[in-house]
Write a protein that holds these residues in place. Structure first.
Motif, PDB file in Angstrom:
ATOM      1  N   GLN A 116     -11.244   2.834  -9.712  1.00 44.51           N
ATOM      2  CA  GLN A 116     -11.093   3.527  -8.436  1.00 44.51           C
ATOM      3  C   GLN A 116     -10.076   2.841  -7.538  1.00 44.51           C
ATOM      4  O   GLN A 116      -9.338   3.491  -6.800  1.00 44.51           O
ATOM      5  N   PHE A 117     -10.048   1.529  -7.614  1.00 41.57           N
ATOM      6  CA  PHE A 117      -9.046   0.783  -6.840  1.00 41.57           C
ATOM      7  C   PHE A 117      -7.642   1.195  -7.255  1.00 41.57           C
ATOM      8  O   PHE A 117      -6.773   1.447  -6.425  1.00 41.57           O
TER       9      PHE A 117
ATOM     10  N   GLY B 275      -3.191   6.043 -13.403  1.00 50.59           N
ATOM     11  CA  GLY B 275      -2.470   5.918 -12.149  1.00 50.59           C
ATOM     12  C   GLY B 275      -0.970   6.048 -12.296  1.00 50.59           C
ATOM     13  O   GLY B 275      -0.252   5.999 -11.308  1.00 50.59           O
TER      14      GLY B 275
ATOM     15  N   LEU C 173      -6.726   3.970  -8.591  1.00 53.02           N
ATOM     16  CA  LEU C 173      -6.445   5.364  -8.245  1.00 53.02           C
ATOM     17  C   LEU C 173      -6.308   5.554  -6.736  1.00 53.02           C
ATOM     18  O   LEU C 173      -5.468   6.336  -6.284  1.00 53.02           O
ATOM     19  N   ASN C 174      -7.118   4.838  -5.975  1.00 54.65           N
ATOM     20  CA  ASN C 174      -7.090   5.008  -4.517  1.00 54.65           C
ATOM     21  C   ASN C 174      -5.980   4.201  -3.850  1.00 54.65           C
ATOM     22  O   ASN C 174      -5.501   4.571  -2.785  1.00 54.65           O
ATOM     23  N   GLU C 175      -5.617   3.090  -4.468  1.00 61.37           N
ATOM     24  CA  GLU C 175      -4.595   2.212  -3.883  1.00 61.37           C
ATOM     25  C   GLU C 175      -3.520   1.924  -4.930  1.00 61.37           C
ATOM     26  O   GLU C 175      -3.345   0.767  -5.353  1.00 61.37           O
TER      27      GLU C 175
ATOM     28  N   ARG D  68       0.827  -1.207   0.000  1.00 55.85           N
ATOM     29  CA  ARG D  68       0.000   0.000   0.000  1.00 55.85           C
ATOM     30  C   ARG D  68       0.860   1.255   0.000  1.00 55.85           C
ATOM     31  O   ARG D  68       0.557   2.243  -0.665  1.00 55.85           O
TER      32      ARG D  68
ATOM     33  N   ARG E  14     -13.727  -5.906  -3.630  1.00 55.38           N
ATOM     34  CA  ARG E  14     -14.350  -4.576  -3.804  1.00 55.38           C
ATOM     35  C   ARG E  14     -15.306  -4.570  -4.993  1.00 55.38           C
ATOM     36  O   ARG E  14     -16.344  -3.907  -4.974  1.00 55.38           O
TER      37      ARG E  14
ATOM     38  N   THR F   2     -15.208   0.338 -10.220  1.00 49.64           N
ATOM     39  CA  THR F   2     -14.503  -0.062  -8.996  1.00 49.64           C
ATOM     40  C   THR F   2     -13.051  -0.419  -9.284  1.00 49.64           C
ATOM     41  O   THR F   2     -12.139  -0.080  -8.521  1.00 49.64           O
TER      42      THR F   2
END
Lengths: 199, 199
Positions: A96-97, A165, A99-101, A24, A72, A93
């Motif tokens: 977004q995964f 990303g 971009l967020n992680e 992460r 997710r 999803t």
DNA sequence: TGTACATCAGTGAACGCGCGTTCACTGATGTAC
DNA sequence: TGTACATCAGTGAACGCGCGTTCACTGATGTAC
């Protein structure tokens, strides 16, 4: 959890947990045997009781990341009813995964020289394919197209996730309307007809 | 070429050449300062006369790979006449580059902590965008859609190239008809109408 | 129920290696006068 | 045209570090009888 006795600790799970935590933060940089062994306060050799090699450990951590992605996607699907919305929720999803992680996402698809010890469960690819099979059951696409559609949609979403990303100055913007526009274009590529005509 | 005198050798070009050669064979594994210096029979310190750091060297090798991709795309375009065929040729070439030169392709998009010393020339992204602008000039898409279309097509092609060239057992098959099917679906996503209706 | 013993799951130190980077130094080149 | 000298582009050795992996060994656990 903190009961780190000499023996009988669930070391394998602890290593995977530490690996995911590290992934992460910094992607696949610090997923080595010595580094993770130190992270869980264990001798490097202990790692080899649970993984055949450092590459095997990395492969299992990568799998953890993919399974988190799959969970997710499954979660997102559960909130939608129509097959189109469910399909688009998987793609949204996925993006977004990424971009967020970003660290977790890059580890999920990092090249490993060893395979993981078991199959992905749940499998993000299977979730994707299932949502395409639903389109087929609804008659929106033909059975012979399932593989083609899955590959196409997966590729578009995966490519966008990678590019948006990334660090390229020309990368796509990660704004909601851009993502929705992308999903719409993917939809056109799937059904091969404009929505207006379909209605 | 072989005149490796003490001085005055074109060391920078030699390092990039060796880096590209190594990238072809094994991707981004052996692109370190010491390894490449040894490859061109030079002291490691000499590298720092031409690149600020090892990451800077890697970034320049990565750039070489992207420029090679761009050159192949330009070459492919030159054989086509219609804008649609020209557009599809860029995507097809992009995918074939990833499949035929997996090491070079992976290096082309590897994450580097330092930027290259100059801008890409030619730039694969610009080639892609230009072919989309041609679609716009022909009236196939609107000016406001250019960015969206470029991102969408680039993402789909890039994602397919990554997945098909990867090691996942579920990866798309790299067969011509699959690729052509993909390009066709991308086209639907671009024009948002079926070809029959357009004609 | 107690004990002997195999097995499991770790310790702790060390190995060889290649990495990025830095040191002081030097041979070749170019330039001012 | 010759020479003094700054600058350029390398040498060669070494540094500290973290890597994957291996060694012999040991403390804890489980099991047969």
């Amino acid at each position: 959890m903190k009961t780190q006795k000499y023996h009988h600790g669930n070391l394998e799970a602890a290593l995977l947990e530490a690996g995911v935590r590290e992934a992460r933060i910094s992607g696949s940089k610090n997923l080595g045997v010595n580094a993770l062994a130190k992270e869980v306060s264990v001798s490097p050799m202990a790692v080899y009781r649970h993984f055949s090699s450092g590459e095997g450990l990395k492969a299992s951590i990568s799998q953890q990341a993919r399974e988190e992605l799959a969970r997710r996607m499954i979660e997102a699907i559960s909130h939608e009813t129509s097959v189109k919305e469910r399909f688009e929720a998987t793609g949204r999803t996925y993006i977004q995964f990424a971009l967020n992680e970003p660290g977790l996402f890059s580890v999920a698809f990092v090249a490993c020289e060893a395979p993981p010890k078991r199959e992905d469960s749940p499998s993000a690819w299977m979730v994707f394919q299932d949502s395409v099979l639903d389109l087929c059951n609804e008659g929106l696409i033909q059975a012979a197209e399932v593989r083609q559609v899955t590959d196409f949609a997966w590729a578009a979403v995966h490519g966008y996730a990678n590019l948006a990303g990334g660090s390229d100055p020309m990368r796509p913007k990660a704004e909601p309307e851009i993502i929705e526009g992308l999903l719409e274009r993917i939809w056109f590529g799937i059904v091969k007809e404009s929505v207006e005509i379909k209605k």
